[in-house]
Design a protein around this motif. Structure first.
Motif, PDB file in Angstrom:
ATOM      1  N   SER A   1      22.581  -0.572 -21.336  1.00 51.29           N
ATOM      2  CA  SER A   1      21.410  -1.296 -20.869  1.00 51.29           C
ATOM      3  C   SER A   1      20.194  -0.406 -21.091  1.00 51.29           C
ATOM      4  O   SER A   1      20.298   0.816 -21.033  1.00 51.29           O
ATOM      5  N   LYS A   2      19.057  -1.013 -21.354  1.00 52.90           N
ATOM      6  CA  LYS A   2      17.858  -0.219 -21.619  1.00 52.90           C
ATOM      7  C   LYS A   2      17.394   0.548 -20.387  1.00 52.90           C
ATOM      8  O   LYS A   2      16.837   1.634 -20.498  1.00 52.90           O
ATOM      9  N   PHE A   3      17.595  -0.024 -19.230  1.00 54.67           N
ATOM     10  CA  PHE A   3      17.176   0.634 -17.988  1.00 54.67           C
ATOM     11  C   PHE A   3      17.959   0.013 -16.841  1.00 54.67           C
ATOM     12  O   PHE A   3      18.014  -1.209 -16.717  1.00 54.67           O
TER      13      PHE A   3
ATOM     14  N   ILE B   1      18.714   5.256 -14.906  1.00 57.62           N
ATOM     15  CA  ILE B   1      19.353   5.659 -16.153  1.00 57.62           C
ATOM     16  C   ILE B   1      18.663   4.920 -17.296  1.00 57.62           C
ATOM     17  O   ILE B   1      18.518   3.698 -17.260  1.00 57.62           O
ATOM     18  N   ALA B   2      18.246   5.662 -18.315  1.00 55.02           N
ATOM     19  CA  ALA B   2      17.598   5.049 -19.480  1.00 55.02           C
ATOM     20  C   ALA B   2      17.762   5.988 -20.664  1.00 55.02           C
ATOM     21  O   ALA B   2      17.893   7.210 -20.488  1.00 55.02           O
ATOM     22  N   PRO B   3      17.755   5.466 -21.890  1.00 56.41           N
ATOM     23  CA  PRO B   3      17.827   6.341 -23.067  1.00 56.41           C
ATOM     24  C   PRO B   3      16.538   7.135 -23.228  1.00 56.41           C
ATOM     25  O   PRO B   3      15.490   6.762 -22.683  1.00 56.41           O
ATOM     26  N   PRO B   4      16.558   8.228 -23.991  1.00 58.38           N
ATOM     27  CA  PRO B   4      15.428   9.159 -24.010  1.00 58.38           C
ATOM     28  C   PRO B   4      14.155   8.608 -24.647  1.00 58.38           C
ATOM     29  O   PRO B   4      13.053   8.978 -24.238  1.00 58.38           O
TER      30      PRO B   4
ATOM     31  N   PHE C   1      13.950  -1.414 -30.037  1.00 54.53           N
ATOM     32  CA  PHE C   1      14.954  -1.016 -31.018  1.00 54.53           C
ATOM     33  C   PHE C   1      16.235  -0.478 -30.370  1.00 54.53           C
ATOM     34  O   PHE C   1      17.136  -0.049 -31.070  1.00 54.53           O
ATOM     35  N   TYR C   2      16.265  -0.484 -29.054  1.00 52.55           N
ATOM     36  CA  TYR C   2      17.522  -0.215 -28.356  1.00 52.55           C
ATOM     37  C   TYR C   2      18.210  -1.552 -28.105  1.00 52.55           C
ATOM     38  O   TYR C   2      17.788  -2.335 -27.254  1.00 52.55           O
ATOM     39  N   VAL C   3      19.269  -1.821 -28.865  1.00 52.94           N
ATOM     40  CA  VAL C   3      20.014  -3.064 -28.704  1.00 52.94           C
ATOM     41  C   VAL C   3      21.033  -2.871 -27.586  1.00 52.94           C
ATOM     42  O   VAL C   3      21.815  -1.921 -27.599  1.00 52.94           O
TER      43      VAL C   3
ATOM     44  N   SER D   1      20.366  -4.635 -11.582  1.00 53.69           N
ATOM     45  CA  SER D   1      20.256  -3.440 -10.745  1.00 53.69           C
ATOM     46  C   SER D   1      21.600  -2.912 -10.270  1.00 53.69           C
ATOM     47  O   SER D   1      21.657  -1.930  -9.555  1.00 53.69           O
ATOM     48  N   ASN D   2      22.684  -3.559 -10.681  1.00 54.01           N
ATOM     49  CA  ASN D   2      23.982  -3.162 -10.134  1.00 54.01           C
ATOM     50  C   ASN D   2      25.022  -2.944 -11.231  1.00 54.01           C
ATOM     51  O   ASN D   2      26.198  -3.171 -11.041  1.00 54.01           O
ATOM     52  N   GLU D   3      24.574  -2.502 -12.421  1.00 54.89           N
ATOM     53  CA  GLU D   3      25.505  -2.267 -13.511  1.00 54.89           C
ATOM     54  C   GLU D   3      26.098  -0.861 -13.388  1.00 54.89           C
ATOM     55  O   GLU D   3      25.369   0.100 -13.168  1.00 54.89           O
ATOM     56  N   GLN D   4      27.407  -0.748 -13.550  1.00 55.94           N
ATOM     57  CA  GLN D   4      28.059   0.536 -13.332  1.00 55.94           C
ATOM     58  C   GLN D   4      28.804   1.058 -14.550  1.00 55.94           C
ATOM     59  O   GLN D   4      29.470   2.057 -14.464  1.00 55.94           O
ATOM     60  N   CYS D   5      28.705   0.395 -15.690  1.00 57.25           N
ATOM     61  CA  CYS D   5      29.572   0.759 -16.810  1.00 57.25           C
ATOM     62  C   CYS D   5      29.281   2.130 -17.401  1.00 57.25           C
ATOM     63  O   CYS D   5      30.116   2.675 -18.071  1.00 57.25           O
TER      64      CYS D   5
END
Length: 751
Positions: free
Chosen positions: A634-636, A648-651, A659-661, A742-746
């Motif tokens: 997920s993006k965020f 949590i988010a990519p850098p 461009f983050y799929v 808001s509740n993704e844990q993967c």
């Protein structure tokens, strides 16, 4: 609109604070402001907003640590998809607190590395092998330390680094430098410092990620550095209990282990000549299950064991049900990770909707003189047809099932529990460079690393690192691959194998696994997607070539691995035991592979297996990149931790949002095609999770009521086998009506 109020001296004149050493002092707002400005430096955030959030949280008697913790919480509260960089502010504040605690505890921060080494050796925290370096050399190494590299972590990475990997009163750069020096300690004396400096910079700049056992255990005395182990049980008590003992020793040192049980006689088989006496594989799996719980990696977490069974084994139906809620509780094992070893013959029968025969390996062994577990490819198919022709006349303990219905049962179990993993035995063994010495029975815990296993004699053992593509420029690719291979070859000399069969394997095959992480970041920076298969192929062609060439160069310097003679490498075959003609047809730069083939035939190769891509779910947070080579989940989103939610988010999300799929809404056939493309250049395996979203309209925007159905998942799994993927790790699902951002844990489940 009124501007947010900031900290002022007038509002805090009567407040005294308690320092970390226990003394009290009047609160000085300028000191807080200095820390806030430092934490926000060169980050796209407004420091005044952080000051404003802290104002209401100050009180008489507050400690400086509480102020720091409040600043961290305020920064995390300000973090959002629109302002994701507050997580870096929180990370810096966490590091600041670590610096201060360390100074109070030992009297200094950075700058006295030789003193730190001497103290930690005396305390038994550091391996005495670090003393191979003179005090003068340690002083030289001290000049390499750059404390600013501590400030590059976001909050999740900073917390994981400090809580999981650092020793008491140790700072991050000291840990990385000590690892680098120890890894270089096996180099020639005149080259040690040169290589140590190169190792340190690659690790500290987060271009190479050391696997958890290396980063956690290398500095301590007698640490085991290998991440991956595979053993196999023979069909006798000595081998069975020996394997359980080996699994316990692996777990004690923090490794993950795969245990193959395909040789074990089935339920209802003969024991000491008595029919219907065997309890099958499940009782032995239960012992492994309880061992994983009991030997809990020094109290850090339960042991990690994957148990594998060939798809022809008569106990397969019960194996698939051993983690289901219904049935006999005495035949359940909830703390191991089941893995199904799948042959091409079975997959062909699934595709053709034909029958499949489940048999007892003991009866096949005693009646026909054949060890079915050892066979793969054409030899397995011929033997299997012979067995089926012997039903009733020679083979009496069997069951005929429909192959497709059995595969549907596998799929149903995967959707309920995420497992069993699927490990494609023929695909793996065709790519095995050591076919002259045996076969590979099953995969490791994370489904990316494996090699030959012989019960009681040789247990697959592999050390891992990962290249961080997010932090790597194109021109650095060759050098970082060379450094990664050299690091791992050196760790083979430094590790303490947990049992004899592991030591034998380590010495004979010198198996290593250079992996990658941050592919989603690499793509997004270049405004590419996972459908750009040629660009992905070119990237991993480079990595495969450079890592293989680096191992060949090491063979020139140190000699080939002992089992090289007669291997596929010795025949000039390259990555995945493929003939050089394949590379001449498929590589973008074919001439370099032709020369590499000749060089390996002449000089040998140092490591029998070289590349393997692990899931990296937790370590990628420390590295500040996306995990492994999969799309970002997920993006965020927020992850629930013990002290609250953590963003949590990519850098590179701020500048490359589009461009983050996101994997949770991505057609998984695209993922399979990308992984299959990468697999061509990776000689071992890739941890490939598949994530299926079961909500309506996700994959079919023109049909808002349409959901993913079983046939869609079936086709994806079949495609993975057809395209040459070697394994399928977890099957994840986003369930209907539970799609809450808001509740993704993967993100953390793979580890």
């Amino acid at each position: 609109m009124q501007a947010p109020s900031t900290l002022s001296e007038d509002s805090t004149t009567d407040i005294h604070v308690v320092r970390r050493d226990g003394s009290t002092t009047p609160l000085e707002i300028n000191k807080i402001r200095t820390v806030v400005n430092w934490a926000c430096r060169r980050i796209q955030v407004n420091s005044i907003a952080l000051e404003a959030h802290l104002t209401t949280r100050l009180r008489p008697g507050i400690t400086t640590r509480e102020i720091q913790d409040n600043l961290i919480r305020c920064a995390l509260d300000l973090c959002s998809p629109q302002e994701p960089d507050w997580r870096y502010v929180a990370g810096r504040l966490h590091i600041w607190s670590l610096w201060k605690d360390t100074k109070v505890s030992r009297g200094y921060q950075y700058g006295q590395y030789a003193r730190t080494v001497q103290a930690k050796v005396l305390e038994g925290q550091y391996d005495r092998r670090i003393l191979i370096y003179t005090p003068e050399e340690l002083e030289i190494a001290n000049t390499w330390i750059n404390p600013d590299w501590d400030t590059d972590y976001d909050y999740a990475g900073a917390v994981l680094l400090t809580k999981r990997y650092l020793l008491a009163n140790e700072l991050p750069q000291e840990a990385f430098l000590t690892c680098a020096l120890l890894i270089a300690s096996v180099e020639a004396p005149e080259n040690r410092l040169t290589w140590a400096h190169r190792f340190y910079e690659a690790i500290a700049r987060r271009q190479i990620s050391l696997a958890t056992p290396i980063l956690a255990n290398l500095r301590i005395p007698n640490g085991s550095l290998a991440s991956c182990f595979i053993t196999a049980m023979d069909d006798n008590l000595e081998s069975i209990f020996g394997s359980i003992h080996d699994a316990a020793r692996i777990s004690k040192n923090g490794g993950g282990v795969g245990v193959n049980l395909s040789r074990i006689r089935a339920t209802g088989s003969w024991v000491m000549g008595k029919a219907n006496a065997s309890g099958g594989v499940i009782p032995w799996i239960k012992l492994l299950n309880d061992t994983a719980i009991a030997v809990n990696q020094g109290g850090r977490r339960a042991g990690a064991v994957t148990v594998s069974l060939d798809v022809w084994h008569l106990d397969l139906p019960e194996f698939l049900e051993m983690q289901a809620e219904n049935g006999d509780a005495r035949r359940k094992a909830y703390d191991v990770f089941p893995q199904l070893v799948v042959s091409d013959e079975f997959m062909r029968r699934v595709a053709a909707d034909e029958e499949w025969t489940l048999v007892d390996p003991y009866e096949v062994r005693t009646r026909l003189g054949l060890e079915l577990a050892e066979l793969w490819g054409e030899a397995f198919e011929n033997t299997y047809h012979k067995i089926e022709a012997s039903l009733e006349s020679e083979i009496t303990l069997y069951k005929r099932v429909n192959a497709r219905l059995l595969f549907k049962q596998v799929m149903r179990t995967q959707l309920e529990t995420g497992m069993p993993y699927l490990w494609f035995k023929d695909t793996v063994n065709r790519a095995n460079p050591n076919q002259h010495e045996g076969y590979i029975p099953g995969g490791n815990l994370c489904q990316e690393s494996w090699s030959n296993v012989k019960p009681g004699e040789e247990s697959h053992t592999c050390n891992l690192v990962s290249i961080n593509l997010a932090n790597l420029e194109n021109e650095q690719r060759e050098e970082i691959c060379q450094i990664a291979v050299r690091i791992l070859d050196n760790t083979i000399e430094l590790t303490s194998p947990p049992f004899a069969a592991s030591a034998t394997h380590n010495a004979k095959y010198r198996t290593i696994g250079v992996g990658c992480m941050g592919l989603a970041d690499w793509l997004s920076i270049r405004h590419l997607t996972y459908t750009r298969l040629q660009e992905i192929s070119d990237l991993f062609e480079d990595i495969g070539y450079y890592c293989t060439a680096a191992s060949m160069e090491l063979a020139k310097e140190r000699g080939a691995y002992p089992a090289f003679a007669g291997s596929e490498w010795s025949k000039g075959h390259l990555i995945g035991a493929k003939p050089v003609d394949w590379f001449l047809q498929h590589a973008s730069q074919p001439e370099r592979f032709s020369k590499l083939s000749q060089d390996i035939k002449q000089h040998g190769i140092r490591n029998s297996h070289i590349t393997a891509i692990a899931p990296n779910t937790s370590s990628s947070l420390v590295q500040g990149c996306t995990a492994s080579v999969l799309p970002v989940y997920s993006k965020f989103f927020y992850e629930q931790w013990a002290k609250g939610t953590v963003p949590i988010a990519p850098p590179y999300i701020r500048d490359n949002l589009w461009f983050y799929v996101e994997n949770k809404t991505m057609d998984q056939k695209k993922v399979v095609r990308a992984i299959a493309t990468i697999q061509q250049w990776i000689d071992t395996g890739i941890s490939m999770e598949l994530l299926f979203n079961l909500n309506a309209g996700v994959y079919f925007p023109d049909e808002p009521e349409r959901c993913l159905v079983a046939v869609d998942i079936f086709e994806t799994l079949m495609l993975a086998w057809e395209l040459g993927c070697k394994a399928i790790y977890y099957i994840r699902t986003v369930q209907k009506d539970s799609f809450k951002e808001s509740n993704e844990q993967c993100v953390a489940c793979a580890n």
